[in-house]
Design an enzyme around this catalytic site. Structure first.
Site, PDB file in Angstrom:
ATOM      1  CB  THR A  41      -0.817  -0.024   1.330  1.00  0.00           C
ATOM      2  OG1 THR A  41      -1.622  -1.197   1.359  1.00  0.00           O
ATOM      3  CG2 THR A  41      -1.687   1.180   1.518  1.00  0.00           C
ATOM      4  CB  SER A  78      -8.367  -2.371   0.920  1.00  0.00           C
ATOM      5  OG  SER A  78      -7.348  -1.652   1.532  1.00  0.00           O
ATOM      6  CG  ASP A  79      -5.830  -1.602   5.474  1.00  0.00           C
ATOM      7  OD1 ASP A  79      -5.578  -2.414   4.567  1.00  0.00           O
ATOM      8  OD2 ASP A  79      -5.043  -0.702   5.812  1.00  0.00           O
ATOM      9  CB  THR A  89       1.450  -0.641   4.424  1.00  0.00           C
ATOM     10  OG1 THR A  89       1.554  -1.599   3.364  1.00  0.00           O
ATOM     11  CG2 THR A  89       2.712  -0.706   5.264  1.00  0.00           C
ATOM     12  N   GLY A  90      -0.036  -3.349   4.928  1.00  0.00           N
ATOM     13  CA  GLY A  90      -0.025  -4.738   5.402  1.00  0.00           C
ATOM     14  C   GLY A  90      -1.309  -5.441   4.996  1.00  0.00           C
ATOM     15  N   GLY A 125      -4.975  -6.126   5.072  1.00  0.00           N
ATOM     16  CA  GLY A 125      -6.126  -5.323   5.452  1.00  0.00           C
ATOM     17  C   GLY A 125      -6.971  -5.948   6.542  1.00  0.00           C
TER      18      GLY A 125
HETATM   19  N1  GLY Z   1      -3.457  -2.966   3.032  1.00  0.00           N
HETATM   20  C1  GLY Z   1      -3.963  -3.242   1.760  1.00  0.00           C
HETATM   21  C2  GLY Z   1      -4.959  -4.301   1.692  1.00  0.00           C
HETATM   22  O1  GLY Z   1      -4.944  -5.254   2.450  1.00  0.00           O
HETATM   23  O2  GLY Z   1      -5.811  -4.216   0.853  1.00  0.00           O
END
Ligand code: GLY
Length: 280
Positions: free
Chosen positions: A154, A184-185, A203-204, A206
């Site tokens: 991300t 997504s988060d 990031t990571g 979600g």
């Molecule tokens: N952090 C991005 C996702 O998991 O979509």
């Protein structure tokens, strides 16, 4: 004035030394370019600008270079939050726009501020965002080869401007191979949150970030008086208890910059006019 950006994760086992150097160089250039922009723009405008530069670089999983979902289609998500007004706006699973973050930013002036899917795309088209394919051959090849960790990540930016205002923006191509409709988060308050005390971008994975409410927890803890370090430590302890995979960047209103990840290695760079830091 302070700025920190992230570009997802780097994995020694999945990615080459050349990719690492390319990401370090790209982040160094973008963070300095965004800092120059911050001299004459607000934290809000700068967060969107920095994220648009990351979206335009195919090295990162957002905008151009976004990952492909389970049905072969790219859908992207992005959000922006202004710390002083505490307004957030965003797009979820938008297709065929070059810079989802600019659509998210445009929505800040609307009553309905977070749009999904076809409605988000229709809004973008009606507001002058041209049709643009963000697919690159490498992502299609990874999709054909079923490489599920091709471009994990991300992108995001947290900025503090000369008026002491904080803002955050985050953008993603998702995790790749997801079921169409997965959210997504990045365009939720778990992945992107700010107030006048602190701003955080994550990031990571979600699902882990949403389960942990990472960005919201850190910001709330700082608002309630915890130091940035303690707020991160407590939130990441809780994340580790569910074996969560995430990283986060932050700035508080005193201008302290902070980052942490639960697995190596989050790709980030920060700049305060003197000191330039890049992930190693
Ligand atoms: N952090 C991005 C996702 O998991 O979509």
């Amino acid at each position: 004035m302070k700025i920190i950006i992230h570009g997802g994760f780097f994995s020694e086992s999945d990615q080459s030394h050349e990719t690492k150097t390319a990401k370090q160089n790209a982040l160094k250039t973008i963070v300095q370019q965004a800092y120059a922009y911050l001299q004459s723009h607000s934290a809000f405008d700068t967060a969107a600008y920095a994220v648009s530069l990351l979206e335009d670089d195919p090295l990162f999983n957002a905008g151009i270079g976004s990952q492909i979902q389970g049905d072969g289609v790219i859908r992207m998500s992005s959000a922006i939050m202004d710390g002083s007004s505490q307004k957030m706006s965003g797009v979820i699973n938008i297709q065929n726009v070059k810079n989802p973050v600019f659509v998210a930013k445009k929505l800040i002036g609307e009553e309905d501020r977070i749009l999904g899917g076809e409605g988000a795309k229709k809004y973008a088209s009606e507001n002058g965002f041209e049709d643009f394919s963000t697919e690159i051959p490498q992502r299609r090849q990874e999709y054909e080869d079923k490489l599920k960790n091709g471009g994990r990540g991300t992108v995001g930016c947290v900025a503090l401007d000369k008026e002491g205002k904080l803002a955050v923006a985050t953008s993603t191509g998702g995790k790749g191979f997801e079921i169409p409709g997965r959210i997504s988060d990045s365009a939720t308050v778990a992945g992107n949150y700010a107030n006048s005390f602190c701003a955080v971008s994550c990031t990571g994975v979600g699902e882990d970030i949403v389960s942990n409410a990472t960005a919201t927890k850190i910001v709330t803890r700082v608002t309630d008086g915890m130091s940035l370090q303690s707020a991160f430590d407590k939130t990441f302890q809780e994340l580790k208890s569910i074996d969560g995979f995430a990283g986060a960047i932050a700035i508080n209103r005193e201008g302290n910059i902070f980052h942490q990840d639960s697995y190596p290695t989050m790709v980030f760079a920060s700049f305060d006019g003197d000191s330039l830091q890049v992930f190693d």
